[in-house]
Design a protein around this motif. Structure first.
Motif, PDB file in Angstrom:
ATOM      1  N   PHE A  60       2.560   9.717 -12.205  1.00  0.00           N
ATOM      2  CA  PHE A  60       1.602   8.786 -12.816  1.00  0.00           C
ATOM      3  C   PHE A  60       1.566   7.469 -12.060  1.00  0.00           C
ATOM      4  N   TRP A  61       2.737   6.924 -11.733  1.00  0.00           N
ATOM      5  CA  TRP A  61       2.775   5.635 -11.035  1.00  0.00           C
ATOM      6  C   TRP A  61       2.200   5.744  -9.629  1.00  0.00           C
ATOM      7  N   VAL A  62       2.385   6.904  -8.987  1.00  0.00           N
ATOM      8  CA  VAL A  62       1.767   7.119  -7.670  1.00  0.00           C
ATOM      9  C   VAL A  62       0.247   7.094  -7.798  1.00  0.00           C
ATOM     10  N   GLY A  63      -0.281   7.815  -8.791  1.00  0.00           N
ATOM     11  CA  GLY A  63      -1.727   7.828  -9.000  1.00  0.00           C
ATOM     12  C   GLY A  63      -2.274   6.452  -9.330  1.00  0.00           C
ATOM     13  N   LEU A  64      -1.541   5.695 -10.149  1.00  0.00           N
ATOM     14  CA  LEU A  64      -1.981   4.337 -10.491  1.00  0.00           C
ATOM     15  C   LEU A  64      -1.981   3.439  -9.259  1.00  0.00           C
ATOM     16  N   ALA A  65      -0.933   3.526  -8.433  1.00  0.00           N
ATOM     17  CA  ALA A  65      -0.871   2.714  -7.218  1.00  0.00           C
ATOM     18  C   ALA A  65      -2.012   3.065  -6.268  1.00  0.00           C
ATOM     19  N   ASN A  66      -2.322   4.352  -6.143  1.00  0.00           N
ATOM     20  CA  ASN A  66      -3.424   4.757  -5.269  1.00  0.00           C
ATOM     21  C   ASN A  66      -4.773   4.267  -5.792  1.00  0.00           C
ATOM     22  N   THR A  67      -4.945   4.250  -7.100  1.00  0.00           N
ATOM     23  CA  THR A  67      -6.183   3.726  -7.685  1.00  0.00           C
ATOM     24  C   THR A  67      -6.294   2.226  -7.454  1.00  0.00           C
ATOM     25  N   LEU A  68      -5.197   1.513  -7.660  1.00  0.00           N
ATOM     26  CA  LEU A  68      -5.211   0.064  -7.424  1.00  0.00           C
ATOM     27  C   LEU A  68      -5.426  -0.258  -5.945  1.00  0.00           C
ATOM     28  N   LEU A  69      -4.949   0.621  -5.057  1.00  0.00           N
ATOM     29  CA  LEU A  69      -5.171   0.419  -3.621  1.00  0.00           C
ATOM     30  C   LEU A  69      -6.664   0.435  -3.304  1.00  0.00           C
ATOM     31  N   VAL A  70      -7.382   1.393  -3.875  1.00  0.00           N
ATOM     32  CA  VAL A  70      -8.832   1.463  -3.652  1.00  0.00           C
ATOM     33  C   VAL A  70      -9.515   0.197  -4.168  1.00  0.00           C
ATOM     34  N   ALA A  71      -9.108  -0.269  -5.357  1.00  0.00           N
ATOM     35  CA  ALA A  71      -9.703  -1.491  -5.911  1.00  0.00           C
ATOM     36  C   ALA A  71      -9.371  -2.703  -5.056  1.00  0.00           C
ATOM     37  N   ALA A  72      -8.126  -2.800  -4.581  1.00  0.00           N
ATOM     38  CA  ALA A  72      -7.710  -3.959  -3.772  1.00  0.00           C
ATOM     39  C   ALA A  72      -8.434  -4.001  -2.437  1.00  0.00           C
ATOM     40  N   ILE A  73      -8.738  -2.841  -1.866  1.00  0.00           N
ATOM     41  CA  ILE A  73      -9.483  -2.799  -0.608  1.00  0.00           C
ATOM     42  C   ILE A  73     -10.980  -2.930  -0.865  1.00  0.00           C
TER      43      ILE A  73
END
Length: 385
Positions: free
Chosen positions: A76-89
């Protein structure tokens, strides 16, 4: 007495509101009980015990430690980090492209303004999902293989395995460079604050731009001259059938970012255009009468007023970008939806818990983005005197 109370609009309003709340509560309780009965009958787990169970599957992109023996909670935390990465970029890139295209729409250059108009019309009229599939299948997958990679200056490589950027490797001069850069940024901010206060009191302008540029370039350059280069570049090199080293950007991430940025920027461009055009032309004429040239008038007069109109709809576009990132599942990017609401749900069958957590996460991210921009908007909104 009772008739008088019933004829009181305030009492009637409270009665109907209480009745509506009671009906909604009954529906909610009935739905929860029905879900409980069906979950028990089908042996579907109702708790969160799956959170600490071994996931047993790999994820090709993880910003935090993860392996096949990690738990569903770590997935779950991996998926959340990957989602936040897309938003941050995506949010910064979308802002830059959207503002650039929006200002291009207002350019007196006919070719530039028409090109911007064509871009906004095309991007807004093609569904986002089709654009994502286009970037992934038609553009990135058609690139040459690793041995025939497209090279940019021998530092950046692009092929059908992804984009490979040079990775900075800290050297002994890195701490001094970081300290000099931080000191330069602080000095530039203090000088800008002093110049603004001085201008408010005396009307005299200071060369803020030149002084800030000198500080931001000069101090780090002195640190490099005194302590050596702060970083070395780890450039990707061909090893076997793929490139190794550098910073690899998988095609799924690149396709998702390209699609989201180009799609959302078209809407932001129209918001920017409308916001700038909403500023009264008399403001520009007044700035010209005070001796301000066009660029300075835009920066000090037009844009600050336009931002009060731009920020509220801009908030919606940022939130839409975060929500639209859930389409990553169609290009295979391992975001929260694909990992948690896809693989984890299929393996655990805990549909209610998984979907509730996923929806709560997207709700929390959207609210955080909206609150941040609402705070900015409140600070810069027009105050009535």
């Amino acid at each position: 007495m009772n008739a008088a109370l019933l004829n009181d609009p305030r009492v009637r309003g409270l009665f109907y509101q209480g009745l509506l709340i009671a009906v909604l509560g009954a529906l909610l309780i009935g739905g929860a009980y029905n879900a409980y009965v069906n979950m028990v009958a089908r042996g579907i787990p109702m708790g969160f015990g799956f959170w600490s169970q071994v996931a047993g599957f790999d994820i090709n992109l993880h910003l935090i430690p993860y392996s096949g023996v990690s738990t569903y909670g770590q997935a779950f935390w991996v998926g959340l980090a990957n989602t936040l990465l897309v938003a941050a970029i995506g949010i910064p890139l979308t802002t830059l492209l959207g503002f650039a295209v929006g200002l291009a729409r207002l350019s007196p250059n006919w070719l530039l303004s028409r090109s911007a108009l064509l871009y906004t019309n095309i991007m807004r009229d093609i569904p986002l999902l089709l654009q994502l599939l286009f970037w992934y299948n038609a553009v990135l997958k058609s690139l040459p293989g690793p041995r025939q990679s497209i090279s940019v200056g021998g530092l950046v490589f692009l092929n059908n395995r992804g984009l490979f950027l040079p990775a900075p490797v800290p050297l002994s001069g890195a701490p001094w460079f970081a300290a000099a850069a931080g000191a330069a940024a602080l000095a530039a901010l203090l000088y800008r604050h002093w110049a603004r206060r001085r201008q408010e009191l005396t009307g005299a302008q200071a060369p803020v731009g030149w002084v800030s540029a000198g500080l931001l370039i000069g101090l780090p350059a002195m640190a490099i001259a005194g302590f050596g280069a702060p970083f070395a570049l780890d450039v990707a090199k061909l090893s076997g059938f793929n490139l190794r080293g550098g910073i690899p950007v998988i095609p799924e991430l690149a396709a998702l970012v390209f699609g989201l940025v180009t799609f959302t920027a078209a809407f932001i461009a129209e918001i920017v255009r409308a916001g700038v055009q909403a500023v009264a032309h008399g403001q520009v004429e007044a700035a010209a009468a005070l001796g301000l040239h066009r660029g300075l008038a835009d920066r000090l007069v037009v844009v600050p007023q336009a931002m009060r109109l731009i920020v509220p709809p801009l908030t919606s576009q940022y939130v839409n970008l975060v929500k639209n990132s859930s389409l990553a599942v169609f290009v295979g990017y391992p975001d929260l939806v694909q990992i948690f609401a896809g693989t984890v749900l299929n393996q655990t069958q805990a549909a209610v818990q998984v979907m509730a957590i996923t929806m709560a996460v997207y709700l929390a991210i959207s609210i955080a983005v909206a609150v941040a921009l609402n705070v900015y908007n409140a600070r810069h909104a027009l105050k009535e005197r």
